[in-house]
Design a protein around this motif. Structure first.
Motif, short mmCIF file in Angstrom:
data_model
loop_
_atom_site.label_atom_id
_atom_site.label_comp_id
_atom_site.label_asym_id
_atom_site.label_seq_id
_atom_site.Cartn_x
_atom_site.Cartn_y
_atom_site.Cartn_z
N PHE A 166 34.66 -14.13 3.78
CA PHE A 166 34.54 -15.34 4.57
C PHE A 166 33.18 -15.40 5.26
O PHE A 166 32.45 -14.39 5.30
N SER A 167 32.85 -16.56 5.84
CA SER A 167 31.57 -16.71 6.54
C SER A 167 31.81 -17.26 7.94
O SER A 167 32.79 -17.97 8.19
N VAL A 168 30.89 -16.93 8.84
CA VAL A 168 30.99 -17.33 10.25
C VAL A 168 30.06 -18.51 10.50
O VAL A 168 28.86 -18.44 10.23
N VAL A 169 30.60 -19.60 11.04
CA VAL A 169 29.76 -20.73 11.45
C VAL A 169 28.89 -20.30 12.62
O VAL A 169 29.39 -19.72 13.60
N ARG A 170 27.59 -20.57 12.54
CA ARG A 170 26.64 -20.11 13.56
C ARG A 170 26.33 -21.16 14.62
O ARG A 170 25.91 -20.83 15.73
N GLU A 171 26.47 -22.44 14.26
CA GLU A 171 25.96 -23.51 15.12
C GLU A 171 26.86 -23.82 16.31
O GLU A 171 26.43 -24.51 17.25
N PHE A 172 28.09 -23.36 16.29
CA PHE A 172 29.03 -23.60 17.39
C PHE A 172 29.58 -22.26 17.85
O PHE A 172 29.73 -21.33 17.07
N CYS A 173 29.88 -22.18 19.14
CA CYS A 173 30.27 -20.88 19.70
C CYS A 173 31.23 -21.08 20.86
O CYS A 173 31.51 -22.21 21.28
N GLY A 174 31.75 -19.97 21.37
CA GLY A 174 32.54 -20.02 22.58
C GLY A 174 31.64 -20.25 23.78
O GLY A 174 30.41 -20.25 23.69
N HIS A 175 32.27 -20.43 24.94
CA HIS A 175 31.49 -20.84 26.12
C HIS A 175 32.26 -20.51 27.39
O HIS A 175 33.49 -20.42 27.40
N GLY A 176 31.51 -20.37 28.47
CA GLY A 176 32.14 -20.29 29.78
C GLY A 176 32.90 -21.56 30.08
O GLY A 176 32.56 -22.64 29.58
N GLY A 214 34.18 -20.62 2.25
CA GLY A 214 33.00 -20.57 1.41
C GLY A 214 31.76 -20.19 2.21
O GLY A 214 31.79 -19.27 3.02
N ARG A 215 30.70 -20.95 2.01
CA ARG A 215 29.45 -20.67 2.70
C ARG A 215 29.51 -21.17 4.14
O ARG A 215 30.33 -22.00 4.48
N ARG A 216 28.60 -20.67 4.97
CA ARG A 216 28.65 -20.99 6.39
C ARG A 216 27.99 -22.31 6.75
O ARG A 216 28.16 -22.80 7.86
N GLU A 217 27.24 -22.93 5.81
CA GLU A 217 26.48 -24.13 6.15
C GLU A 217 27.42 -25.31 6.43
O GLU A 217 28.46 -25.46 5.78
N ILE A 218 27.00 -26.13 7.39
CA ILE A 218 27.81 -27.26 7.83
C ILE A 218 26.96 -28.52 7.87
O ILE A 218 25.73 -28.47 7.76
N LYS A 219 27.62 -29.67 8.04
CA LYS A 219 26.90 -30.93 8.28
C LYS A 219 27.74 -31.82 9.17
O LYS A 219 28.96 -31.66 9.27
#
Length: 267
Positions: A166-176, A214-219
Motif C-alpha cells: 500500500f501507499s501513504v498519502v503525503r499531502e494530508f495529515c493529522g493535526h492538533g 495503488g500509488r500515492r498520487e492524488i488530485k
C-alpha cells in the motif's frame, strides 16, 4: 502558531466532544447498506448532531482560505475518494467502501474522528485495505507517549503499510485539535523515527492515515474539496483524536460502538 498544551480541565472538555463525535458514527453504522445515499446519511447526522446531541457541526460552512464553504456535516469518501467527499444522492452499492469523517463542537471543544465502512459484501482486496489502514492507525497511536517524537508515529504507519503493497498519502495529515478545528502540530503519516516535535503531556492531536491500494498520487476535483486517487485505486482512512498523558496516551474518540482495537493493542 505554537502547539497548545491542554490542561486536565481542557482534556475533560475534549473527552466529551470526542465521545459525542464517535457516537454520531455509532448512530450511522446500522444505516449504512446498499441503496442508501450519502446525502440521506448526512441529513440524518445533521438532525442528530443539532437536535439530539445539542452539538454544532464543525464542517457545515467551514471555509478555510482558498476553499468554498463545505456544505455538509459529514465528509463521505467512497471507493477511490481519499478525503473530503461531499455527500450526494448516488445510492451506495454492494461492495463500496465508505469513509465517514465527522467533527462536532461541544462547549467550544472539537471532537474529530472517522471510520471505514464496507457496504454489503466487500471484496477481499477492499477488506484487506480497510483492515491494514485500521491497524496502521493503531500502530501510530501505539507510539504516543511523553518523550517520543512525531516522526515515530509516521514511521510506524509507513513501515506497516508499505511492505504490504500500500501507499501513504503525503499531502494530508493529522493535526492538533481543541478550541480550533486545526491546530499545531501537523502529524505526518510517514517519516523517520526520532525526528520532529517531542511529545509532552497535554498535547492533543488526530492520527488519521489515508492509505491507497495503488500509488500515492492524488488530485482535487473541480468542487474544490473532493480528493481522489490519480490511478482510481481504492483509498481508506481511519481517525482517532489522541491525548498525550503522563504515561502514554488516551484515545478520546471512543464510544460504546467504537471498533475494538487490534490484538497487538489489546495484548
Amino acid at each position: 502558531m505554537s502547539i497548545v498544551i491542554k490542561t486536565p480541565e481542557d482534556i475533560a472538555g475534549m473527552r466529551v466532544a470526542c465521545r459525542l463525535a464517535s457516537e454520531v458514527l455509532d448512530m450511522l453504522t446500522p444505516l449504512i447498506k446498499p441503496g442508501v445515499s450519502t446525502l440521506e446519511l448526512d441529513k440524518i447526522a445533521t438532525h442528530y448532531i443539532q437536535e439530539v446531541q445539542g452539538t454544532i457541526s464543525a464542517t457545515i460552512g467551514y471555509a478555510p482560505p482558498g476553499y468554498p464553504p463545505f456544505p455538509a456535516a459529514l465528509c463521505t469518501s467512497v471507493n477511490h475518494v481519499v478525503c473530503h467527499g461531499i455527500p450526494n444522492d448516488r445510492p451506495l452499492k454492494n461492495g463500496d467502501i465508505l469513509n465517514i469523517d465527522v467533527t462536532v463542537i461541544k462547549d467550544g471543544w472539537h471532537g474529530d474522528n472517522s471510520r471505514m465502512y464496507i457496504v454489503g459484501e466487500g471484496s477481499i482486496a477492499a477488506k484487506r485495505l480497510c483492515q491494514f489502514t485500521f491497524e496502521a492507525m493503531w500502530k501510530g497511536i501505539e507510539k504516543v507517549r511523553p518523550g517520543a517524537r512525531l516522526g515515530d508515529i509516521g514511521h510506524a504507519i509507513q513501515g506497516y503499510v508499505e511492505p504490504a503493497g500500500f501507499s501513504v498519502v503525503r499531502e494530508f495529515c493529522g493535526h492538533g485539535v481543541g478550541r480550533k478545528f486545526h491546530e499545531e502540530p501537523q502529524v505526518l503519516h510517514y517519516g523517520r523515527p526520532g525526528t520532529l516535535e517531542e511529545l509532552v503531556p497535554g498535547m492533543v492531536f488526530t492520527i488519521e492515515p489515508m492509505i491507497n491500494a495503488g500509488r500515492r498520487e492524488i488530485k482535487e476535483l473541480p468542487d474544490g474539496w473532493t480528493i481522489v486517487t490519480k490511478d482510481r485505486s481504492l483509498s481508506a482512512q481511519w481517525e482517532h483524536t489522541i491525548a498525550v498523558t503522563d504515561t502514554g496516551y488516551e484515545v478520546l474518540t471512543l464510544s460504546s460502538g467504537s471498533p475494538t482495537p487490534p490484538a497487538f493493542i489489546r495484548a
